[in-house]
Write a protein that holds these residues in place. Structure first.
Motif, mmCIF file in Angstrom:
data_model
loop_
_atom_site.group_PDB
_atom_site.id
_atom_site.type_symbol
_atom_site.label_atom_id
_atom_site.label_comp_id
_atom_site.label_asym_id
_atom_site.label_seq_id
_atom_site.Cartn_x
_atom_site.Cartn_y
_atom_site.Cartn_z
ATOM 1 N N GLU A 175 -98.235 13.768 33.593
ATOM 2 C CA GLU A 175 -99.301 12.904 34.493
ATOM 3 C C GLU A 175 -98.321 11.999 35.942
ATOM 4 O O GLU A 175 -96.697 11.735 35.868
ATOM 5 C CB GLU A 175 -100.424 11.845 34.310
ATOM 6 C CG GLU A 175 -99.550 10.420 33.696
ATOM 7 C CD GLU A 175 -99.619 9.629 32.603
ATOM 8 O OE1 GLU A 175 -99.054 9.130 31.873
ATOM 9 O OE2 GLU A 175 -99.179 11.430 32.208
ATOM 10 N N GLY A 176 -98.542 13.188 37.234
ATOM 11 C CA GLY A 176 -98.041 12.495 38.467
ATOM 12 C C GLY A 176 -96.742 13.760 38.387
ATOM 13 O O GLY A 176 -96.198 13.684 39.767
ATOM 14 N N THR A 177 -96.790 14.813 37.822
ATOM 15 C CA THR A 177 -95.753 15.853 37.667
ATOM 16 C C THR A 177 -96.724 17.338 38.552
ATOM 17 O O THR A 177 -97.888 17.471 38.489
ATOM 18 C CB THR A 177 -95.709 16.376 37.242
ATOM 19 O OG1 THR A 177 -95.990 16.799 36.006
ATOM 20 C CG2 THR A 177 -94.217 15.639 36.547
ATOM 21 N N SER A 178 -96.393 18.282 39.631
ATOM 22 C CA SER A 178 -97.340 18.922 40.145
ATOM 23 C C SER A 178 -96.067 20.351 39.816
ATOM 24 O O SER A 178 -94.677 20.644 40.022
ATOM 25 C CB SER A 178 -97.097 18.611 41.207
ATOM 26 O OG SER A 178 -98.466 17.416 41.202
ATOM 27 N N ASP A 179 -96.944 21.325 39.927
ATOM 28 C CA ASP A 179 -96.371 23.187 40.159
ATOM 29 C C ASP A 179 -95.516 23.345 39.806
ATOM 30 O O ASP A 179 -94.069 23.901 40.269
ATOM 31 C CB ASP A 179 -96.165 22.884 41.740
ATOM 32 C CG ASP A 179 -97.553 22.515 42.766
ATOM 33 O OD1 ASP A 179 -98.512 23.147 42.308
ATOM 34 O OD2 ASP A 179 -97.041 21.971 43.827
ATOM 35 N N GLY A 180 -94.944 22.788 38.433
ATOM 36 C CA GLY A 180 -93.869 23.427 37.859
ATOM 37 C C GLY A 180 -94.059 24.795 36.333
ATOM 38 O O GLY A 180 -95.786 25.660 36.724
ATOM 39 N N ALA A 210 -106.324 11.101 37.179
ATOM 40 C CA ALA A 210 -106.589 11.608 38.300
ATOM 41 C C ALA A 210 -105.460 11.479 39.741
ATOM 42 O O ALA A 210 -104.867 10.444 39.911
ATOM 43 C CB ALA A 210 -108.591 11.419 38.220
ATOM 44 N N PRO A 211 -105.111 12.381 40.250
ATOM 45 C CA PRO A 211 -105.602 14.137 40.249
ATOM 46 C C PRO A 211 -104.992 14.751 39.121
ATOM 47 O O PRO A 211 -105.451 16.170 40.375
ATOM 48 C CB PRO A 211 -105.469 14.451 41.588
ATOM 49 C CG PRO A 211 -104.693 13.658 42.156
ATOM 50 C CD PRO A 211 -104.486 12.423 41.231
ATOM 51 N N TRP A 212 -103.859 14.375 38.853
ATOM 52 C CA TRP A 212 -103.397 15.020 37.357
ATOM 53 C C TRP A 212 -103.698 15.536 36.074
ATOM 54 O O TRP A 212 -105.000 14.704 36.033
ATOM 55 C CB TRP A 212 -101.714 14.363 37.667
ATOM 56 C CG TRP A 212 -101.018 14.262 38.293
ATOM 57 C CD1 TRP A 212 -100.245 15.263 39.276
ATOM 58 C CD2 TRP A 212 -101.452 13.503 39.259
ATOM 59 N NE1 TRP A 212 -99.924 14.330 39.978
ATOM 60 C CE2 TRP A 212 -99.599 13.599 40.528
ATOM 61 C CE3 TRP A 212 -101.488 11.854 39.099
ATOM 62 C CZ2 TRP A 212 -99.688 12.417 41.066
ATOM 63 C CZ3 TRP A 212 -101.387 10.947 39.953
ATOM 64 C CH2 TRP A 212 -100.289 10.894 41.246
ATOM 65 N N GLY A 213 -103.636 16.470 35.942
ATOM 66 C CA GLY A 213 -104.600 17.342 34.825
ATOM 67 C C GLY A 213 -105.056 18.545 35.587
ATOM 68 O O GLY A 213 -106.048 18.765 34.508
ATOM 69 N N GLU A 214 -104.924 18.541 36.664
ATOM 70 C CA GLU A 214 -106.561 19.815 37.649
ATOM 71 C C GLU A 214 -105.407 20.485 37.712
ATOM 72 O O GLU A 214 -104.194 20.893 38.434
ATOM 73 C CB GLU A 214 -106.363 19.156 38.406
ATOM 74 C CG GLU A 214 -107.535 17.812 38.048
ATOM 75 C CD GLU A 214 -108.336 17.290 39.487
ATOM 76 O OE1 GLU A 214 -107.331 18.087 40.174
ATOM 77 O OE2 GLU A 214 -108.458 16.354 39.389
ATOM 78 N N ALA A 266 -113.445 19.713 33.461
ATOM 79 C CA ALA A 266 -113.994 20.444 35.112
ATOM 80 C C ALA A 266 -113.720 20.174 36.247
ATOM 81 O O ALA A 266 -113.623 19.687 37.195
ATOM 82 C CB ALA A 266 -114.809 19.210 34.954
ATOM 83 N N ALA A 267 -111.974 20.440 35.312
ATOM 84 C CA ALA A 267 -111.249 19.763 36.472
ATOM 85 C C ALA A 267 -110.180 21.321 37.475
ATOM 86 O O ALA A 267 -108.778 21.170 37.821
ATOM 87 C CB ALA A 267 -110.120 19.047 36.513
ATOM 88 N N GLY A 268 -110.998 22.175 37.204
ATOM 89 C CA GLY A 268 -110.153 23.650 37.689
ATOM 90 C C GLY A 268 -109.423 24.044 37.346
ATOM 91 O O GLY A 268 -108.165 24.855 37.673
ATOM 92 N N ASN A 269 -109.004 23.871 35.992
ATOM 93 C CA ASN A 269 -108.846 24.504 35.051
ATOM 94 C C ASN A 269 -108.686 25.707 33.887
ATOM 95 O O ASN A 269 -109.842 26.016 34.131
ATOM 96 C CB ASN A 269 -107.370 24.162 33.700
ATOM 97 C CG ASN A 269 -106.933 22.233 33.722
ATOM 98 O OD1 ASN A 269 -106.052 22.159 34.386
ATOM 99 N ND2 ASN A 269 -107.640 21.049 33.462
ATOM 100 N N VAL A 270 -107.564 26.834 34.251
ATOM 101 C CA VAL A 270 -108.340 28.171 34.124
ATOM 102 C C VAL A 270 -107.591 28.831 32.992
ATOM 103 O O VAL A 270 -105.802 28.955 33.175
ATOM 104 C CB VAL A 270 -107.393 28.851 35.848
ATOM 105 C CG1 VAL A 270 -107.503 30.394 34.642
ATOM 106 C CG2 VAL A 270 -108.612 28.552 36.483
#
Length: 332
Positions: A227-232, A279-283, A309-313
């Motif tokens: 959590e806390g990381t993004s866009d890898g 939140a908002p991580w995990g989305e 329900a967090a927009g994961n695909v």
């Protein structure tokens, strides 16, 4: 005992990219240079002992090319100098260059501590509580490494280590002293450690790219994204835990906007799990084009709780060769 060059060792371990990622070039290139050949233009030979290596790391300036000897460097090594975008610092090995930290009870074999703009390539790292650790590091490339026989995790990027590339790296035999902390690759920090590594703020270790990896025989996740990381991005890799790993999935995505693609994932129960810890991580994570090998009672991708329900695909182009189903939900 003689060893294969890293490029060939990766292939022998089973990273056949034509099988998992059509159109992606193989990691195998040419053999590593001999001890008397430069690994890059301007290479300066580092003496074949621990003191010489630490001095070279301490004295490194932008543009330096530090070439290790055909030798084992016994000890734990720390780099704090940074290169620049135009003049990265290169640390490169030859066919039998090894950093060996010895005891797996404490210490880091190789620690880049605030040392950005490095190019670390073609060497073996083993021993220590942790293998390779990046703290506050950006715009650095790790390639052609083999990391093994560590007490906890093999490779850890944390403390806002962002915009780094990890390519053609093998990690195996982690968690020898603490199985629950034996991740192969660990990105960011758990919320409980934010005050330790990121001034009580989220550890934004963002936009890191991992490709052409082989991770195997880990006692915790092969890849754990916090959590806390993004866009890898994680792509074109082969990821597996040990059979009796102390976790439920081989890949755990707790960050946001991560992409896992064209990868073979073999998990002890589930192949991949996605969690919303904070939140908002995990989305907005995406899993696509991958071979997801769950256990008989597991699933390819488990969207746990709020992650559904967090927009994961999860793409329908993934395959599941075992397990109950592709995803806990619907593929798209």
């Amino acid at each position: 005992m003689s060893r294969l060059p890293r490029s060939l060792a990766l292939l022998s371990a089973g990273l056949m990219l034509s099988a998992c990622a059509p159109g992606v070039a193989s990691t195998a290139s040419t053999a590593l240079p001999a001890a008397d050949e430069p690994c890059a233009p301007g290479a300066v030979q580092v003496g074949a002992d621990a003191d010489a290596l630490q001095r070279a790391l301490d004295d490194a300036k932008p543009g330096a090319v530090l070439q290790l000897a055909d030798a084992t460097y016994t000890g734990r090594f720390r780099a704090t100098a940074s290169g620049t975008a135009d003049q990265p610092i290169v640390l490169c090995g030859v066919a039998n260059s090894v950093i060996d930290a010895g005891s797996v009870d404490d210490g880091y074999a190789l620690h880049l501590d605030g040392a950005s703009y490095w190019d670390v390539r073609d060497l073996e790292v083993r021993g220590g509580q942790k293998g390779v650790v990046l703290d506050g590091v950006s715009h650095t490339t790790l390639s052609g490494l083999r990391i093994s026989h560590v007490g906890q995790e093999g490779l850890h990027l944390r403390a806002a280590s962002s915009d780094n590339l990890v390519r053609a790296v093998m990690v195996e035999q982690t968690g020898l002293t603490d199985p629950e902390f034996g991740e192969g690759i660990y990105v960011g920090s758990a919320e409980s450690n934010w005050c330790r590594y990121s001034a009580c703020q989220p550890d934004r270790s963002d936009r890191n790219v991992f490709e052409q990896l082989v991770v195997a025989d880990t006692t915790a996740e092969a890849v754990d994204v916090k959590e806390g990381t993004s866009d890898g991005i994680i792509r074109a890799s082969t990821l597996a835990t040990a059979t009796e790993a102390s976790v439920d999935s081989a890949v755990d995505l707790k960050g946001s906007g991560w992409r896992l693609e064209d990868t073979t994932v073999t998990g002890p129960v589930d192949a991949v799990s996605v969690h919303v810890i904070v939140a908002p991580w995990g989305e907005r994570n995406t899993v696509s084009g991958s071979d997801l090998r769950a256990a008989a009672t597991g699933v390819g991708v488990r969207l746990a709780g709020a992650a559904q329900a967090a927009g994961n695909v999860v793409g329908c182009d993934n395959t599941v060769s075992a397990g109950i189903e592709l995803v806990t939900g619907r593929c798209t």
